[in-house]
Write an enzyme that holds these catalytic residues in place. Sequence first.
Site, PDB file in Angstrom:
ATOM      1  N   ARG A  51     -33.395 -26.906  -8.821  1.00  0.00           N
ATOM      2  CA  ARG A  51     -34.378 -27.710  -9.544  1.00  0.00           C
ATOM      3  C   ARG A  51     -35.337 -26.809 -10.302  1.00  0.00           C
ATOM      4  O   ARG A  51     -36.045 -26.014  -9.682  1.00  0.00           O
ATOM      5  CB  ARG A  51     -35.172 -28.581  -8.562  1.00  0.00           C
ATOM      6  N   ASP A  53     -38.799 -26.601 -12.489  1.00  0.00           N
ATOM      7  CA  ASP A  53     -40.028 -27.388 -12.565  1.00  0.00           C
ATOM      8  C   ASP A  53     -40.224 -27.964 -13.960  1.00  0.00           C
ATOM      9  O   ASP A  53     -39.605 -27.520 -14.933  1.00  0.00           O
ATOM     10  CB  ASP A  53     -41.245 -26.515 -12.238  1.00  0.00           C
ATOM     11  N   TYR A 111     -33.694 -15.028 -13.187  1.00  0.00           N
ATOM     12  CA  TYR A 111     -34.773 -15.654 -13.949  1.00  0.00           C
ATOM     13  C   TYR A 111     -35.482 -14.593 -14.783  1.00  0.00           C
ATOM     14  O   TYR A 111     -35.522 -13.416 -14.409  1.00  0.00           O
ATOM     15  CB  TYR A 111     -35.812 -16.277 -13.014  1.00  0.00           C
ATOM     16  N   ARG A 197     -42.713 -18.113 -10.004  1.00  0.00           N
ATOM     17  CA  ARG A 197     -44.013 -18.212 -10.677  1.00  0.00           C
ATOM     18  C   ARG A 197     -45.131 -17.589  -9.828  1.00  0.00           C
ATOM     19  O   ARG A 197     -46.071 -17.004 -10.369  1.00  0.00           O
ATOM     20  CB  ARG A 197     -44.315 -19.665 -11.020  1.00  0.00           C
TER      21      ARG A 197
END
Length: 245
Positions: A51, A53, A111, A197
Site C-alpha cells: 500500500r 500512502d 524506494y 518517510r
Amino acid sequence: MRTYKLTVAYDGSRYQGWQRQANTDRTIQGILERVISEAAGYTVEVNGSGRTDAGVHAEGQTASVVMAGRTPEDFFTATVNKRLPGDIRIRDAQLVKNGFHARKSAVGKVYEYHIDTGEKPDVFRRRYCFHLPCQLDLDAMRQAAGMLTGTHEFAGYTDKNDEKSTKRTIYDIMVSGQGSSVTIRYEGSGFLYHMVRILTGTLLEAGLHERTVESVGEALRTKDRRQAGFLAPAGGLFLKEVHYD
C-alpha cells in the site's frame, strides 16, 4: 484461470493512496479494478505489492490479477490503458504461474525519496520533491544511513502500533546529490507503514545537524517512535521496483 503480473506507474498527487476504500473512489487499486472489470465484462480483484500512502508515486508498482481466461496480448497495455486516467498507466503485463501474488511473492522493494534544496521550488519538479531550502550535510546523512542498514526491529520507525512483525532488512541506503537535487534510495526486504518517510525525516535531521548521527540508533534500540525523525511529506516518495525470486 490465468494470472497476470502487472507493472503499474502512477502520479499519486490526486489519489488517496493505493488501497481501495469504501468512502472514496480515488484510489489506484479501486480505479484499476473498476476499469479492468469493465473491459473484461466481469468483476476482478487487483492485488498490489503493498500500500502506498496518499500522495505517494510509483514507477514500478507490481500488481497481480486473476482473469477468467487468457486475454488478448495487448488487453492491459492497450485496451485497459485507453480507459485509465492519464496519471495511471500499466507499463507491462506478463502471464505468470497461477499462485503468484504481488504482495505475498515479493522478496524486496526499492524506494526513492527526492528533496529539492533550492531557494525556490523547482518549477517542473515541485510536485515530486520535498522542498527543503537548506544546506544538507550529505556525509552525515550517509553515516546515519549506515547505522540503519541490516536486519533490525523497526518498531520505532513506523506509525502503526499493531504490526505483527517489525523485523525488516535494509540492504542499502544511498544518499546522492547534484546541485539542489538530493536523492535517498532505499533497498530492502520490505517496509512498514510510513517507514521510508520516517527514515527520510530522520536522515534529514542528521543532515541539518538537528540530531547526532549516533542518535538514529535510539529508535531501533528503544523501539520508540518519538526517538525517530519527522514524517517526510508524501510527494517526494516513489516506489521504484519490486523484486521477486
